[in-house]
Design a protein around this motif. Structure first.
Motif, PDB file in Angstrom:
ATOM      1  N   LYS A 109       0.800  -1.220   0.000  1.00  0.00           N
ATOM      2  CA  LYS A 109       0.000   0.000   0.000  1.00  0.00           C
ATOM      3  C   LYS A 109       0.835   1.274   0.000  1.00  0.00           C
ATOM      4  O   LYS A 109       0.309   2.360  -0.146  1.00  0.00           O
ATOM      5  N   GLY A 110       2.130   1.142   0.218  1.00  0.00           N
ATOM      6  CA  GLY A 110       2.993   2.315   0.156  1.00  0.00           C
ATOM      7  C   GLY A 110       3.249   3.010   1.484  1.00  0.00           C
ATOM      8  O   GLY A 110       3.861   4.062   1.526  1.00  0.00           O
ATOM      9  N   ILE A 123       9.709   3.088  -5.849  1.00  0.00           N
ATOM     10  CA  ILE A 123       8.801   4.171  -6.171  1.00  0.00           C
ATOM     11  C   ILE A 123       7.587   4.010  -5.269  1.00  0.00           C
ATOM     12  O   ILE A 123       7.013   2.931  -5.208  1.00  0.00           O
ATOM     13  N   VAL A 124       7.233   5.061  -4.572  1.00  0.00           N
ATOM     14  CA  VAL A 124       6.021   4.991  -3.773  1.00  0.00           C
ATOM     15  C   VAL A 124       4.946   5.739  -4.525  1.00  0.00           C
ATOM     16  O   VAL A 124       5.017   6.951  -4.692  1.00  0.00           O
ATOM     17  N   GLN A 125       3.978   4.987  -5.014  1.00  0.00           N
ATOM     18  CA  GLN A 125       2.980   5.629  -5.865  1.00  0.00           C
ATOM     19  C   GLN A 125       1.764   6.086  -5.075  1.00  0.00           C
ATOM     20  O   GLN A 125       1.480   5.581  -4.010  1.00  0.00           O
ATOM     21  N   GLY A 126       1.044   7.015  -5.655  1.00  0.00           N
ATOM     22  CA  GLY A 126      -0.243   7.413  -5.094  1.00  0.00           C
ATOM     23  C   GLY A 126      -0.108   8.420  -3.983  1.00  0.00           C
ATOM     24  O   GLY A 126       0.948   8.614  -3.419  1.00  0.00           O
ATOM     25  N   GLY A 127      -1.239   9.105  -3.712  1.00  0.00           N
ATOM     26  CA  GLY A 127      -1.193  10.180  -2.725  1.00  0.00           C
ATOM     27  C   GLY A 127      -1.641   9.782  -1.374  1.00  0.00           C
ATOM     28  O   GLY A 127      -1.939   8.706  -1.066  1.00  0.00           O
TER      29      GLY A 127
END
Lengths: 265, 329
Positions: free
Chosen positions: A85-86, A261-265
């Motif tokens: 989930k980052g 890479i950590v995607q999403g906000g």
């Protein structure tokens, strides 16, 4: 170092509060142990296999069940969520090494699991009637060597867990990553089938791999199926494997995290 | 005052894999993978001064979070230079992160199944905060955020608003010089939102903390800061005062007029008729017409008899919507 100890303590405390989980785990491991013992007793027909006696087999199984958390490779509890989930981004913003954060989390968790579960199983196994009873260690020296080896096994197990973390980072599939590591380690390490039951030629090969030092060596030492000098040599080998693995996994992780890479906000 | 954050021509590209649709596409994807480079940030340059509160705004997917992640040392940009508080975030990560605090509105940094106080004590160990200083900071944080009675409860038992307050406290225990807030008010009720804003104002004033905040809630920006950076499609589109943006569009008024009787056609000089139904009409001024109540009434009453009228100025949200539209976002 203080901060890593803090992380260890946090996971240790967190794990101790799940009593129901510990009790259910304990019960499963106890009955599974009984099942395995009866199975191998039936195979052995009260005879030793290659010098591995039934009472040694019984001790081997009971200890394997009592220290299940050592033999079973697991991911640090939250790592799955963090990677998929980052949430791992919060690990990046700590002034700490990422690998070490996970390592000490996993270590704290495992130690709590072991301490919660090993004593009841050992106590019950000690008072069970023959042939199910767990024998006392062969000698004091054996017992001390057993403890030493067990501690190394614990760290090896945490390190193999980090291999699973690495695979999770690469594949984003925690379950698959964990299964791969567990099947390989369990099969080659004697967790599913005690190694003394395997052909000597295979055993010779397995001696050079790290896996048997996770779930075989300490229990062999305890039950007296290895003499003291062999035990010491093998403990030395396991220690060498531990350092080698930590080095390699740390290196792999370093490169993997560089590309993270950590995607999403 | 000096620049605490300098962003120079920062680019960030992501590689994403594409797949044709349908089963056949999935099978083809097994053998040959196509990918596309997405430019998340395109030559981003800006400077932020010490002690400022800066709003970082833009539509979803504009590159806000990517920027925050680069600023907090999580991501390495593809190219460009960045200096924050004298460090390069992704190179001197361990040293650098001691001076920043980060709150991601949609993630949690505190430990789920232990009391909040335990999480704080671990943060104290992690950041090596002396006990005395820790106690002092914690007392202040408890006092302004009013989280005293929450501290002994596990995080999992707290509501979203309570959690957010604890997250904020957790991010500030080590008194960072810079605070990054990524959508801190998302999903919060009105009272908690106000509390969060007051808190941000407080630490900015008392501790001189530089705050960079991304949000979709324009009232946050309105309440906290006059400096905004607008980003869209990876490019900086505007960097300056929020007041200016508002004034640029605030001239536009919508006037609803109720007439005494139904007219066939309504024409008012300097105004557009947006809609006309029975005896009610909605008018909008031409961009060059400056709205003036007296003049408007004089003009309209010369030709028509009216009963009532109301004037609406566009809201902050509409300003932004217009802005996004103008920049084609």
């Amino acid at each position: 170092m203080k901060s890593y100890f803090g992380i260890f303590k946090m996971q240790f405390k967190g794990q101790l509060q799940y009593r129901a989980k510990a009790i259910s785990g304990l019960t499963t491991q106890f009955f599974w142990g009984l099942f395995k013992i009866y199975l191998y007793l039936a195979f052995m027909i009260n005879q030793a296999v290659d010098g591995f006696t039934t009472s040694q087999m019984v001790s081997y199984i009971w200890l394997g069940q009592a220290f299940f958390a050592v033999s079973f490779i697991s991911l640090p509890k939250n790592s799955e969520q963090e990677i998929v989930k980052g949430d791992v981004c919060y690990k990046f913003i700590r002034p700490l090494n990422l690998y070490n954060q996970w390592f000490f989390e996993s270590f704290g968790e495992k130690l709590a699991n072991i301490l919660l579960r090993c004593f009841p199983i050992i106590i019950i196994a000690l008072i069970l009637p023959s042939p199910l009873t767990l024998s006392a260690p062969t000698s004091w020296v054996h017992f001390i060597l057993f403890l030493t080896s067990l501690i190394i096994s614990l760290f090896l197990s945490v390190t193999l867990g980090m291999v699973a973390v690495y695979l999770t980072i690469k594949t984003l599939m925690p379950k698959g990553a964990l299964d791969i590591v567990n099947v390989i380690s369990g099969l080659l390490g004697g967790f599913y089938i005690p190694l003394p039951f395997m052909p000597q030629s295979i055993q010779n090969v397995l001696n050079y791999l790290p896996f048997r030092y996770v779930s075989d060596l300490p229990f062999r030492i305890y039950s007296g199926s290895l003499d003291i000098s062999t035990s010491i040599i093998q403990i030395a080998i396991s220690l060498a494997w531990l350092f080698a693995l930590i080095f390699v996994v740390k290196l792999l992780m370093h490169f993997a995290l560089k590309k993270t890479i950590v995607q999403g906000g | 005052m000096s620049n605490i954050i300098e962003f120079n021509n920062i680019n960030k590209e992501f590689k994403i894999f594409l797949r044709d649709k349908g089963l056949w596409g999935a099978i083809k994807g097994l053998f040959k993978r196509k990918h596309k480079l997405i430019k998340a940030l395109n030559n981003v340059c800006f400077e932020i001064q010490e002690g400022d509160i800066v709003g970082y705004i833009g539509p979803n997917g504009a590159g806000k979070s990517t920027t925050i992640k680069i600023m907090s040392g999580i991501l390495t940009p593809t190219s460009g230079q960045c200096k924050i508080n004298g460090y390069i975030p992704w190179k001197d990560r361990k040293k650098y992160v001691k001076s920043i605090g980060v709150v991601f509105g949609q993630r949690s940094q505190l430990w789920w199944d232990v009391p909040v106080r335990d999480s704080f004590e671990l943060l104290k160990d992690i950041y090596n905060i002396p006990t005395e200083e820790y106690q002092k900071t914690l007392d202040i944080l408890i006092d302004i955020l009013k989280i005293g009675e929450l501290l002994d409860r596990p995080l999992r038992q707290l509501s979203l608003g309570q959690k957010m307050k604890c997250e904020l406290a957790g991010a500030l225990l080590h008194k960072p010089k810079i605070l990054f807030l990524d959508e801190p008010t998302i999903g919060l009720d009105a009272v908690t939102k106000l509390a969060v804003r007051d808190f941000v104002k407080y630490i900015n004033k008392e501790w001189k903390t530089t705050v960079i905040l991304t949000t979709h809630d324009m009232t946050d920006i309105d309440a906290l800061t006059n400096k905004v950076i607008l980003i869209g499609k990876g490019k900086i589109l505007y960097n300056g005062s929020f007041e200016y943006l508002k004034n640029k569009y605030a001239n536009e008024k919508t006037i609803t007029v109720e007439f005494l009787k139904e007219y066939d056609k309504i024409e008012v000089e300097g105004y557009n008729v947006v809609s006309h139904d029975k005896n009610v009409a909605v008018l909008k001024n031409f961009p060059q017409t400056i709205f003036n109540t007296q003049k408007f009434l004089q003009t309209i009453t010369q030709k028509y008899e009216i009963v009532d009228f109301s004037v609406n100025t566009i809201s902050v949200d509409e300003v932004l919507a217009k802005l996004y539209k103008e920049f084609n976002l």
